[in-house]
Scaffold this active site. Structure first.
Site, PDB file in Angstrom:
ATOM      1  N   TYR A   1      17.423   1.925  77.108  1.00 56.04           N
ATOM      2  CA  TYR A   1      16.977   2.894  76.490  1.00 56.04           C
ATOM      3  C   TYR A   1      15.998   2.680  75.120  1.00 56.04           C
ATOM      4  O   TYR A   1      15.143   3.336  75.523  1.00 56.04           O
ATOM      5  CB  TYR A   1      17.989   4.408  76.475  1.00 56.04           C
ATOM      6  CG  TYR A   1      17.472   5.955  75.780  1.00 56.04           C
ATOM      7  CD1 TYR A   1      16.085   6.461  76.566  1.00 56.04           C
ATOM      8  CD2 TYR A   1      18.033   6.018  74.561  1.00 56.04           C
ATOM      9  CE1 TYR A   1      16.053   7.311  75.902  1.00 56.04           C
ATOM     10  CE2 TYR A   1      16.713   7.276  73.884  1.00 56.04           C
ATOM     11  CZ  TYR A   1      16.885   8.138  74.907  1.00 56.04           C
ATOM     12  OH  TYR A   1      15.603   8.853  74.399  1.00 56.04           O
TER      13      TYR A   1
ATOM     14  N   LYS B   1      11.889   3.201  75.340  1.00 55.17           N
ATOM     15  CA  LYS B   1      11.581   3.899  75.063  1.00 55.17           C
ATOM     16  C   LYS B   1      10.607   3.221  73.537  1.00 55.17           C
ATOM     17  O   LYS B   1       9.304   4.147  72.828  1.00 55.17           O
ATOM     18  CB  LYS B   1      12.226   5.232  74.093  1.00 55.17           C
ATOM     19  CG  LYS B   1      13.214   5.790  75.023  1.00 55.17           C
ATOM     20  CD  LYS B   1      12.028   6.592  75.684  1.00 55.17           C
ATOM     21  CE  LYS B   1      11.134   7.534  74.734  1.00 55.17           C
ATOM     22  NZ  LYS B   1      11.026   8.574  75.779  1.00 55.17           N
TER      23      LYS B   1
END
Length: 497
Positions: free
Chosen positions: A239, A243
């Protein structure tokens, strides 16, 4: 610029929002409609096979939530439905595609209408497939940026990222952009195109090795690849890595576009707006509250003296809307950490104290009428010692129970399976959250403090767009608002399972 001026920026404007079915997305849609009913249009992009399905999903997954009860009460049900029909336009598409997957004529017409794009679409799973996370969290922002450059009237692109793009570094973590190729591991360079090619290569090799496609094998391989590549470059999970890649691609592609990047820390239930305690899902640290409620975890890892950087969701939304108003049509990129660790820190110990105070005041009663006693989990500061204790005290007895159950023709199989699921869940949480258990970073919020000053949100009377973490009484918020909100959601989900 006061609250009236902030709301005024959205009057007669058309806004494209991705991720409107997510937690923050729903709050943003509700807030804009409530504080500025004069907004021209909200175009909500979401996955759906066609326009009719998109509309149905918006009505059921967004507008149908109790989050919108204040607006329902204001307009009455018929008036509310008319208001939504006038203002909200569902778009069947996907952030992972060029032009969001819209046909060329629709994309061209839409580009001429849009004043602001808010990109909140993402997958937040720490253990997501690498291909899925790259498509949504990395290529999504790139596609949003490319579409934004086609909008002649665009005043700003706001991208919702995460403060944890900074990984698990220590010290003061600045509100600064990542450069192309930059990683968190010294001496390592990240070639984004090579990462995309790696995904395709691994998937092709899997298909060749299995003489076709094994969906479960591919899913497992992609998840492990994501975690492996994240750790390789210095990030704790897929994640935060993807990002970061999304931010880098946005910086590369934006040109002269006005861009604001919002980086919230761990987002919790609403503090006060539109009402206290609205939440969806047990996210990050909320898993510990649920586990405390079920007395599922006898032990965990961490340092109780460490600061837990949490921030209520409505504060994130307010900061985003004020940032849009302040940076309207400015040809620059600005990054904001929406955090609490500098202005109003709370320790893990204080967080636990609040949970314990809640459960002391609101004891859990079993079906037989007995009160479930509070057992505060033991927190290990040493990972190796934690693993040893888990092995000797929990893993070995669990396997012994399994053997006994097999010898007795499955007599204890149900009990074993229940304990096994609980044990596996604990170890998965440890695997994913261990890097944050001893996190000693603090998120610099210099830009956010300047934003508060510039927007004159320090006067105390502008609660409509409050994004000052110093106003939060953490103990009161946790005991009276957040913990009961998490438990209400968790128990409702469990009952419906």
């Amino acid at each position: 610029m006061d609250a009236t001026a902030v709301a005024g920026c959205f009057r007669d404007k058309s806004i494209l929002i991705t991720g409107s079915t997510g937690f923050l997305g729903k709050l943003l849609v509700e807030k804009i409609l409530r504080v500025q009913p004069g907004v021209k249009k909200l175009y909500l992009l979401l996955r759906a096979p066609d326009a009719a399905s998109a509309e149905q999903r918006i009505l059921s997954d967004v507008i149908g939530m109790d989050l919108f009860n204040i607006l329902r009460k204001k307009y009455g049900l018929p008036g509310f439905q008319s208001f939504i029909q006038e203002k909200v336009v569902p778009l069947a598409g996907d952030i992972i595609y060029e032009n969001f997957g819209l046909d060329s004529s629709r994309a061209d017409a839409l580009s001429k209408e849009i004043d602001v794009i808010i990109n909140g679409a993402a997958t937040t799973n720490f253990y997501e497939r690498y291909d899925v996370a790259l498509a949504s969290n990395a290529l999504g922002p790139r596609n949003a940026c490319e579409f934004a450059k086609k909008c002649p009237n665009l005043k700003l692109l706001l991208h919702v990222s995460t403060a944890f793009v900074t990984g698990t570094q220590e010290g003061l973590l600045l509100e600064k952009a990542f450069q192309n190729g930059e990683t968190l591991r010294e001496g390592y360079y990240m070639d984004i195109e090579a990462e995309l090619q790696l995904v395709d290569k691994v998937k092709s090799e899997l298909k060749a090795a299995t003489s076709g496609s094994s969906e479960q094998l591919e899913k497992s391989a992609m998840k492990e690849l994501g975690l492996k590549r994240a750790c390789h470059f210095g990030w704790p999970n897929v994640y935060s890595l993807t990002k970061t890649i999304g931010e880098i691609l946005l910086g590369q592609r934006r040109g002269n576009l006005p861009v604001v990047i919002i980086r919230p820390t761990m987002v919790t239930s609403t503090y006060q707006d539109p009402f206290p305690g609205w939440i969806e899902g047990a996210r990050t640290i909320d898993a510990l509250i649920v586990a405390y409620d079920e007395q599922a975890f006898p032990c965990f890892i961490g340092d109780r003296s460490n600061i837990v950087d949490v921030i209520p969701a409505d504060i994130v939304i307010n900061a985003a809307m004020v940032a849009i108003a302040v940076h309207w049509n400015e040809e620059a990129q600005v990054i904001y950490h929406v955090s609490s660790s500098l202005q109003n820190p709370i320790s893990l110990c204080a967080f636990e104290d609040a949970c314990e105070d809640y459960f002391t005041t609101n004891p859990r009663v079993l079906e037989n009428g007995k009160v479930l006693p509070n057992r505060r989990p033991y927190v290990f500061k040493n990972m190796s010692f934690f693993r040893l204790v888990v092995l000797l005290v929990y893993k070995l007895p669990l396997e012994m129970l399994h053997i006994v159950s097999l010898l007795l023709c499955g007599l204890f199989s149900r009990h074993y399976n229940k304990l096994k699921r609980r044990f596996n869940f604990l170890m998965l949480l440890v695997r994913l959250y261990a890097p944050y258990a001893f996190f000693n970073g603090r998120f610099d919020d210099t830009n956010l403090s300047k934003l508060r000053s510039e927007a004159k949100m320090d006067s105390g009377d502008d609660i409509i767009f409050n994004f000052d973490p110093k106003r939060i009484d953490w103990h009161s918020y946790l005991v009276k608002v957040h913990v009961p909100a998490v438990l209400k959601y968790s128990r409702r989900e469990k009952a419906g399972a």
